[in-house]
Enzyme design. Structure first.
Site, mmCIF file in Angstrom:
data_model
loop_
_atom_site.group_PDB
_atom_site.id
_atom_site.type_symbol
_atom_site.label_atom_id
_atom_site.label_comp_id
_atom_site.label_asym_id
_atom_site.label_seq_id
_atom_site.Cartn_x
_atom_site.Cartn_y
_atom_site.Cartn_z
ATOM 1 C CB CYS A 154 5.826 -7.396 6.521
ATOM 2 S SG CYS A 154 5.926 -7.444 4.739
ATOM 3 C CB CYS A 176 11.182 -8.681 1.888
ATOM 4 S SG CYS A 176 12.040 -7.212 2.516
ATOM 5 C CB CYS A 196 2.730 -6.236 1.024
ATOM 6 S SG CYS A 196 4.189 -6.443 0.062
ATOM 7 C CB CYS A 245 8.954 -5.924 9.000
ATOM 8 S SG CYS A 245 10.161 -4.776 8.333
ATOM 9 C CB SER A 281 8.176 1.707 6.596
ATOM 10 O OG SER A 281 7.622 1.684 5.323
ATOM 11 C CG LEU A 282 9.049 6.180 12.407
ATOM 12 C CD1 LEU A 282 10.559 6.263 12.272
ATOM 13 C CD2 LEU A 282 8.488 7.539 12.849
ATOM 14 C CG HIS A 283 5.749 0.972 10.760
ATOM 15 N ND1 HIS A 283 4.748 1.686 10.140
ATOM 16 C CD2 HIS A 283 6.361 0.267 9.766
ATOM 17 C CE1 HIS A 283 4.746 1.420 8.857
ATOM 18 N NE2 HIS A 283 5.710 0.563 8.598
ATOM 19 C CD GLU A 285 1.530 -10.169 -3.374
ATOM 20 O OE1 GLU A 285 1.282 -9.123 -2.737
ATOM 21 O OE2 GLU A 285 1.405 -11.298 -2.913
ATOM 22 C CD GLU A 325 14.269 -0.895 2.270
ATOM 23 O OE1 GLU A 325 13.354 -0.785 3.093
ATOM 24 O OE2 GLU A 325 14.646 0.061 1.528
ATOM 25 C CG ASN A 350 -3.543 -5.097 5.149
ATOM 26 O OD1 ASN A 350 -4.762 -5.137 5.106
ATOM 27 N ND2 ASN A 350 -2.815 -4.422 4.292
HETATM 28 S S1 SF4 Z 1 7.678 -4.239 5.488
HETATM 29 FE FE1 SF4 Z 1 8.942 -3.913 3.669
HETATM 30 S S2 SF4 Z 1 11.048 -4.134 4.432
HETATM 31 FE FE2 SF4 Z 1 9.714 -5.051 6.006
HETATM 32 S S3 SF4 Z 1 9.637 -7.247 5.463
HETATM 33 FE FE3 SF4 Z 1 7.867 -6.240 4.462
HETATM 34 S S4 SF4 Z 1 8.575 -5.760 2.413
HETATM 35 FE FE4 SF4 Z 1 10.396 -6.159 3.667
#
Ligand code: SF4
Length: 364
Positions: A125, A118, A346, A122, A220-222, A91, A166, A296
């Site tokens: 995600c 990926c 995503c 995470c 991407s800390l979060h 995408e 990533e 999201n």
């Molecule tokens: S946030 Fe980024 S690194 Fe984490 S699973 Fe999604 S695409 Fe992969």
């Protein structure tokens, strides 16, 4: 299957020209035709002799990615689903940014993928829930940009590696793509218009700092503790926060480009005053800013016990958190979520088109 010529490294193309008794300048003629003028067939490259065009046509292809689905949001963002030659999907999201005072678009950003699926996983995600399919080739990274520009008949101004995957775990191909995108010969993008967003691979951040034209870095800390990052972003197990922050400091010292920290605010999880204190400490280490991003919702996929705990923060909670950062002198920007009406998370569009390994709840 023919090899995509965008995946032929400079030195290898030079060697091919030598083996064909072609003058040295042919290599750059071919690369300029493909990267600068975005020719899509060898027949279109008018300054090459016919026998060389015939040879290239027989041996190589120029484009391998195909647009499968295009979804346009009411907010102007457009989501592209591409199919790769092996049937895997990726995408990209086109995001127009409007001038405050007029209706004109001041920049056009494309968020691109570096992997299909990926490998990081995470918890927040949807792409992570797809699992890892494979790394993208250089051609597949570049063609997301070229095909979107062609489809929209526009010239993108900014690129962010923040789509599926990533990027620092597909290091060689991503860096090769960046080398081409920022090569002054091809007049595509300045390195300051490209942002690489990583969940945090400390050793690769340090390596990226040593490349020819390092780009802007977003982390991407979060979460600001190893305990939470270990649970929710498994990459932290191999790159804990201390190592990540050391790498960020090295990156800044070498590139002198401010760092962006991405921070998804989850209600009741990473929004306490203690989180503010730790985030301020991190953000003060080198010049930086914090982007606060709304979560999201990914409740359309099967939830683990951990992901069930991830709750969307309200606008008010986001504003409070951002205000506290600002009170401490931290530049904090709240990002709108693009494309909430077009399966913007995503990986979400890929999931809904494949309905493969992950159980999908119907979306009302
Ligand atoms: S946030 Fe980024 S690194 Fe984490 S699973 Fe999604 S695409 Fe992969």
């Amino acid at each position: 299957m023919k090899k995509n010529i965008k995946n032929v490294e400079l030195e290898d193309l030079q060697n091919i020209m030598v083996s064909l008794n072609q003058p040295a300048y042919r290599t750059e003629q071919i690369r300029q035709a493909i990267f600068k003028f975005k020719r899509t067939s060898f027949a279109q490259i008018s300054n090459l002799p016919k026998n060389l065009k015939d040879y290239l046509e027989e041996q190589f292809e120029i484009t391998s990615l195909q647009i499968k689905t295009v979804r346009k949001s009411l907010d102007g963002s457009i989501k592209f689903l591409f199919s790769l030659e092996d049937g895997n999907l990726i995408e990209s999201v086109y995001m127009p940014w409007y001038d405050d005072t007029s209706e004109s678009i001041e920049r056009e950003t494309l968020c691109i993928s570096s992997m299909s699926g990926c490998s990081v996983g995470c918890e927040f995600c949807a792409t992570g829930k797809l699992g890892f399919k494979r790394n993208l080739q250089v051609s597949e990274i570049l063609e997301q940009i070229f095909l979107v520009e062609q489809h929209l008949n526009t010239k993108l101004t900014n690129i962010v590696f923040m789509g599926m995957g990533e990027p620092l775990l597909n290091y060689n191909n991503v860096v090769q793509a960046i080398e081409i995108l920022t090569d002054p010969n091809y007049e595509l993008f300045s390195r300051k218009k490209i942002t690489l967003s990583t969940a945090g691979v400390a050793n690769k951040i340090k390596q990226l700092a040593t490349t020819n034209r390092p780009v802007k870095l977003a982390i991407s800390l979060h979460f600001t503790t190893n305990i939470l990052r270990n649970q929710i972003m498994p990459i932290n197990l191999s790159s804990p926060l201390e190592d990540l922050m050391d790498a960020v400091e090295i990156y800044y010292k070498s590139t002198k480009m401010p760092i962006t920290y991405e921070y998804i605010l989850f209600a009741g999880l990473n929004d306490t005053d203690e989180d503010v204190k730790r985030l301020v400490k991190i953000a003060r280490r080198v010049p930086s800013r914090v982007n606060i991003i709304p979560f999201n919702d990914i409740s359309f996929i099967r939830q683990t016990n951990l992901s069930k705990d991830l709750k969307i923060a309200t606008k008010e909670q986001i504003k409070n958190f951002s205000d506290k950062l600002k009170e401490n002198g931290i530049v904090s920007i709240t990002r709108d979520s693009f494309g909430s009406d077009i399966e913007a998370a995503c990986g979400q569009l890929t999931l809904s088109e494949t309905k493969m390994s992950v159980k999908i709840k119907p979306i009302n």
